[in-house]
Scaffold this motif. Structure first.
Motif, PDB file in Angstrom:
ATOM      1  N   LEU A   1     -38.232 -34.449 -40.883  1.00  0.00           N
ATOM      2  CA  LEU A   1     -38.657 -35.671 -41.578  1.00  0.00           C
ATOM      3  C   LEU A   1     -39.297 -36.671 -40.615  1.00  0.00           C
ATOM      4  CD1 LEU A   1     -35.695 -36.154 -44.071  1.00  0.00           C
ATOM      5  CD2 LEU A   1     -37.925 -35.070 -44.458  1.00  0.00           C
ATOM      6  N   LYS A   2     -38.832 -36.688 -39.374  1.00  0.00           N
ATOM      7  CA  LYS A   2     -39.457 -37.549 -38.363  1.00  0.00           C
ATOM      8  C   LYS A   2     -40.903 -37.131 -38.134  1.00  0.00           C
ATOM      9  CE  LYS A   2     -38.853 -39.247 -33.615  1.00  0.00           C
ATOM     10  NZ  LYS A   2     -38.012 -39.149 -32.386  1.00  0.00           N
ATOM     11  N   GLU A   3     -41.132 -35.813 -38.088  1.00  0.00           N
ATOM     12  CA  GLU A   3     -42.492 -35.307 -37.936  1.00  0.00           C
ATOM     13  C   GLU A   3     -43.335 -35.586 -39.183  1.00  0.00           C
ATOM     14  OE1 GLU A   3     -45.225 -32.601 -35.622  1.00  0.00           O
ATOM     15  OE2 GLU A   3     -44.147 -34.489 -35.497  1.00  0.00           O
ATOM     16  N   THR A   4     -42.717 -35.507 -40.359  1.00  0.00           N
ATOM     17  CA  THR A   4     -43.414 -35.831 -41.607  1.00  0.00           C
ATOM     18  C   THR A   4     -43.891 -37.278 -41.593  1.00  0.00           C
ATOM     19  OG1 THR A   4     -42.055 -34.225 -42.811  1.00  0.00           O
ATOM     20  CG2 THR A   4     -43.215 -35.873 -44.125  1.00  0.00           C
ATOM     21  N   LYS A   5     -43.042 -38.170 -41.086  1.00  0.00           N
ATOM     22  CA  LYS A   5     -43.417 -39.583 -40.979  1.00  0.00           C
ATOM     23  C   LYS A   5     -44.556 -39.758 -39.967  1.00  0.00           C
ATOM     24  CE  LYS A   5     -42.791 -44.114 -41.453  1.00  0.00           C
ATOM     25  NZ  LYS A   5     -43.775 -44.656 -40.473  1.00  0.00           N
TER      26      LYS A   5
ATOM     27  N   LYS B   1     -46.865 -37.563 -39.127  1.00  0.00           N
ATOM     28  CA  LYS B   1     -48.086 -37.075 -39.777  1.00  0.00           C
ATOM     29  C   LYS B   1     -48.638 -38.119 -40.739  1.00  0.00           C
ATOM     30  CE  LYS B   1     -47.093 -32.084 -40.027  1.00  0.00           C
ATOM     31  NZ  LYS B   1     -46.882 -30.978 -40.984  1.00  0.00           N
ATOM     32  N   SER B   2     -47.757 -38.677 -41.550  1.00  0.00           N
ATOM     33  CA  SER B   2     -48.178 -39.658 -42.552  1.00  0.00           C
ATOM     34  C   SER B   2     -48.875 -40.846 -41.903  1.00  0.00           C
ATOM     35  CB  SER B   2     -46.973 -40.139 -43.363  1.00  0.00           C
ATOM     36  OG  SER B   2     -46.368 -39.071 -44.063  1.00  0.00           O
ATOM     37  N   ASP B   3     -48.336 -41.327 -40.815  1.00  0.00           N
ATOM     38  CA  ASP B   3     -48.929 -42.469 -40.108  1.00  0.00           C
ATOM     39  C   ASP B   3     -50.309 -42.116 -39.561  1.00  0.00           C
ATOM     40  OD1 ASP B   3     -46.672 -43.954 -40.627  1.00  0.00           O
ATOM     41  OD2 ASP B   3     -45.765 -43.634 -38.653  1.00  0.00           O
ATOM     42  N   ILE B   4     -50.444 -40.899 -39.033  1.00  0.00           N
ATOM     43  CA  ILE B   4     -51.746 -40.465 -38.508  1.00  0.00           C
ATOM     44  C   ILE B   4     -52.746 -40.280 -39.637  1.00  0.00           C
ATOM     45  CG2 ILE B   4     -52.936 -38.565 -37.339  1.00  0.00           C
ATOM     46  CD1 ILE B   4     -50.350 -38.215 -35.660  1.00  0.00           C
ATOM     47  N   PHE B   5     -52.295 -39.697 -40.760  1.00  0.00           N
ATOM     48  CA  PHE B   5     -53.174 -39.548 -41.927  1.00  0.00           C
ATOM     49  C   PHE B   5     -53.742 -40.908 -42.344  1.00  0.00           C
ATOM     50  CE2 PHE B   5     -50.753 -35.610 -43.762  1.00  0.00           C
ATOM     51  CZ  PHE B   5     -51.240 -34.842 -42.718  1.00  0.00           C
TER      52      PHE B   5
ATOM     53  N   VAL C   1     -37.368 -30.807 -51.295  1.00  0.00           N
ATOM     54  CA  VAL C   1     -37.004 -32.096 -51.881  1.00  0.00           C
ATOM     55  C   VAL C   1     -37.124 -33.218 -50.846  1.00  0.00           C
ATOM     56  CG1 VAL C   1     -35.072 -33.457 -52.798  1.00  0.00           C
ATOM     57  CG2 VAL C   1     -35.526 -31.163 -53.692  1.00  0.00           C
ATOM     58  N   ASP C   2     -36.584 -33.003 -49.659  1.00  0.00           N
ATOM     59  CA  ASP C   2     -36.597 -34.040 -48.623  1.00  0.00           C
ATOM     60  C   ASP C   2     -38.014 -34.393 -48.184  1.00  0.00           C
ATOM     61  OD1 ASP C   2     -33.867 -34.159 -48.707  1.00  0.00           O
ATOM     62  OD2 ASP C   2     -33.535 -32.973 -46.889  1.00  0.00           O
ATOM     63  N   VAL C   3     -38.858 -33.372 -48.009  1.00  0.00           N
ATOM     64  CA  VAL C   3     -40.231 -33.623 -47.560  1.00  0.00           C
ATOM     65  C   VAL C   3     -41.048 -34.314 -48.648  1.00  0.00           C
ATOM     66  CG1 VAL C   3     -42.403 -32.542 -46.826  1.00  0.00           C
ATOM     67  CG2 VAL C   3     -40.234 -31.775 -45.845  1.00  0.00           C
TER      68      VAL C   3
ATOM     69  N   LEU D   1     -42.827 -37.928 -48.113  1.00  0.00           N
ATOM     70  CA  LEU D   1     -44.268 -38.116 -48.307  1.00  0.00           C
ATOM     71  C   LEU D   1     -44.538 -39.201 -49.346  1.00  0.00           C
ATOM     72  CD1 LEU D   1     -45.463 -34.395 -48.237  1.00  0.00           C
ATOM     73  CD2 LEU D   1     -46.010 -36.162 -46.552  1.00  0.00           C
ATOM     74  N   LYS D   2     -43.781 -39.157 -50.441  1.00  0.00           N
ATOM     75  CA  LYS D   2     -43.971 -40.156 -51.493  1.00  0.00           C
ATOM     76  C   LYS D   2     -43.685 -41.563 -50.968  1.00  0.00           C
ATOM     77  CE  LYS D   2     -43.314 -38.894 -55.656  1.00  0.00           C
ATOM     78  NZ  LYS D   2     -44.688 -39.099 -56.186  1.00  0.00           N
ATOM     79  N   GLN D   3     -42.643 -41.683 -50.170  1.00  0.00           N
ATOM     80  CA  GLN D   3     -42.283 -42.979 -49.592  1.00  0.00           C
ATOM     81  C   GLN D   3     -43.402 -43.516 -48.700  1.00  0.00           C
ATOM     82  OE1 GLN D   3     -38.331 -43.103 -47.924  1.00  0.00           O
ATOM     83  NE2 GLN D   3     -38.870 -44.728 -46.490  1.00  0.00           N
ATOM     84  N   ASN D   4     -44.149 -42.602 -48.084  1.00  0.00           N
ATOM     85  CA  ASN D   4     -45.243 -42.982 -47.198  1.00  0.00           C
ATOM     86  C   ASN D   4     -46.603 -42.983 -47.896  1.00  0.00           C
ATOM     87  OD1 ASN D   4     -44.171 -43.225 -44.225  1.00  0.00           O
ATOM     88  ND2 ASN D   4     -43.088 -41.488 -45.120  1.00  0.00           N
ATOM     89  N   GLU D   5     -46.604 -42.782 -49.223  1.00  0.00           N
ATOM     90  CA  GLU D   5     -47.826 -42.789 -50.044  1.00  0.00           C
ATOM     91  C   GLU D   5     -48.837 -41.748 -49.577  1.00  0.00           C
ATOM     92  OE1 GLU D   5     -48.851 -47.004 -49.755  1.00  0.00           O
ATOM     93  OE2 GLU D   5     -48.086 -47.273 -51.781  1.00  0.00           O
TER      94      GLU D   5
END
Length: 402
Positions: free
Chosen positions: A178-182, A184-188, A228-230, A234-238
């Motif tokens: 989830l840390k990596e998902t966050k 990625k989201s910031d870079i996106f 579910v967690d990912v 992702l949704k939380q980070n839009e």
């Protein structure tokens, strides 16, 4: 009668006359006002572009998101509607012109789009895509991590390459995933990318299977929890989420290189493949990508991506109402089964909303002709466009009055 008495009487008469006149004038002003008020209260007034309505009590009601998006669709041409259903690989030439000429819905970035780029030049490039599009434009990149990453293949853009979920999980459990998902989201967001076409919802615990390295490498329950967690992160980070590869890849061969036939029973598919998709849908997944495998237990005639029966499972049995997209149309699992010219139309008629393609220039005219002839109904076309526009709205790409 004295002069003073006469003057007094004349004064009284003048005051009475003046009072009567003022009273009459007052009544005349009030009557039109009453009439106008009555007329206004009995009418419904619609503002420009129908984004608001004035009710009988003079209160303004903002149209719902769906109503506003339907109004957008109503104002679109057939070309614009059809173009919205294509999320395509960035062409090597005429990338900006094709956005305008084909009214494309979005671009899917690949490794070649990262060559000779820096973070600044890629951000500028993506912004130019957006500026060229008449309808707000979606930009996607296939960013599962590990063997499937585009933007982190260039260290000038992302110095630390995105690791696979399986590798991250082995190092630090779900918290590291989830840390990596966050990250990625910031870079996106910094680059202008809206979705990364993941998480992989396929279940695989066999290191020898084709899909294993791209999965979390856990059993059905572990894979479901990961999905579910990912999706929630992702949704939380839009950032958009895409579950793949429906209805589950299993331990089958590589459909990038050949036509693949999945011979598992429906009981096995329901037990070992569908649960992560069900859980992902319940968690709020935005989109689902359908594989090109021929799944004998559901439809032994055609690849899943062009099978109405497969899409019925998604819509009717699993209750998914988001965007359904194809896997890459150029993969041999589909390209060796049906011509590229007809593939997109077959996919849309079967129930897909979004086509992942490189040959859009030949596919779009076929789809448009089918709409005009009635072979592909405008009602179905508009239903898919609405799902795509809803997704764009939810990702903040389309702005509406609220």
């Amino acid at each position: 009668m004295s002069f003073k008495t006469k003057s007094f009487i004349i004064g009284i008469l003048l005051i009475s006359l003046l009072g009567g006149t003022l009273y009459a004038l007052s009544n005349q002003k009030e009557k039109p006002a009453d009439s106008k008020s009555s007329q206004t209260s009995s009418e419904t007034r619609v503002k420009t572009k129908e984004t608001t309505i004035q009710t009988e009590s003079s209160e303004r009601r903002v149209l719902s998101v769906e109503e506003q998006l339907k109004q957008m669709i109503k104002e679109m041409s057939i070309d614009e509607k059809v173009g919205q259903l294509f999320l395509v690989r960035v062409p090597e030439s005429n990338a900006l012109e094709d956005i305008k000429n084909f009214q494309l819905g979005g671009y899917l970035l690949f490794g070649r789009d990262m060559e000779n780029q820096t973070k600044e030049t890629l951000t500028k490039k993506i912004a130019e895509f957006q500026e060229m599009s008449q309808t707000p434009f979606m930009v996607a990149s296939d960013e599962e991590g590990g063997t499937v990453t585009r933007i982190s293949s260039n260290k000038k853009i992302v110095p630390d390459k995105f690791e696979s979920p399986q590798s991250l999980y082995k190092k630090g459990g779900m918290s590291l995933v989830l840390k990596e998902t966050k990250r990625k989201s910031d870079i996106f967001k910094e680059l202008g990318i809206h979705t990364g076409l993941y998480p992989v919802a396929d279940v695989s615990t066999d290191p020898e299977s084709f899909i294993y390295d791209r999965t979390i490498g856990l059993d059905v329950e572990g894979t479901s929890n990961y999905v579910v967690d990912v999706v929630k992160e992702l949704k939380q980070n839009e950032i958009g989420s895409t579950l793949k590869h429906f209805p589950g890849y299993g331990d089958n061969r590589d459909s990038h290189t050949e036509i693949v036939r999945d011979t598992r029973s429906i009981e096995e598919i329901e037990k070992t493949s569908l649960p992560p998709f069900k859980k992902g849908i319940e968690a709020g997944a935005d989109s689902i990508l359908v594989s090109h495998n021929i799944v004998d237990a559901i439809d032994s005639e055609v690849p899943a991506s062009i099978s109405p029966k497969i899409h019925e499972v998604l819509r009717q049995e699993l209750g998914f109402d988001g965007v359904i997209m194809t896997d890459d149309m150029d993969m041999a699992g589909l390209a060796d089964f049906i011509s590229q010219e007809q593939a997109a139309l077959a996919a849309l008629k079967s129930g897909n909303d979004l086509i992942l393609s490189s040959t859009y220039s030949t596919q779009i005219p076929v789809v448009k002709e089918a709409v005009e002839s009635g072979d592909y109904s405008e009602e179905q076309l508009e239903a898919s466009v609405l799902r795509v526009l809803k997704w764009k709205y939810e990702l903040g790409i389309i702005k509406l009055e609220e």
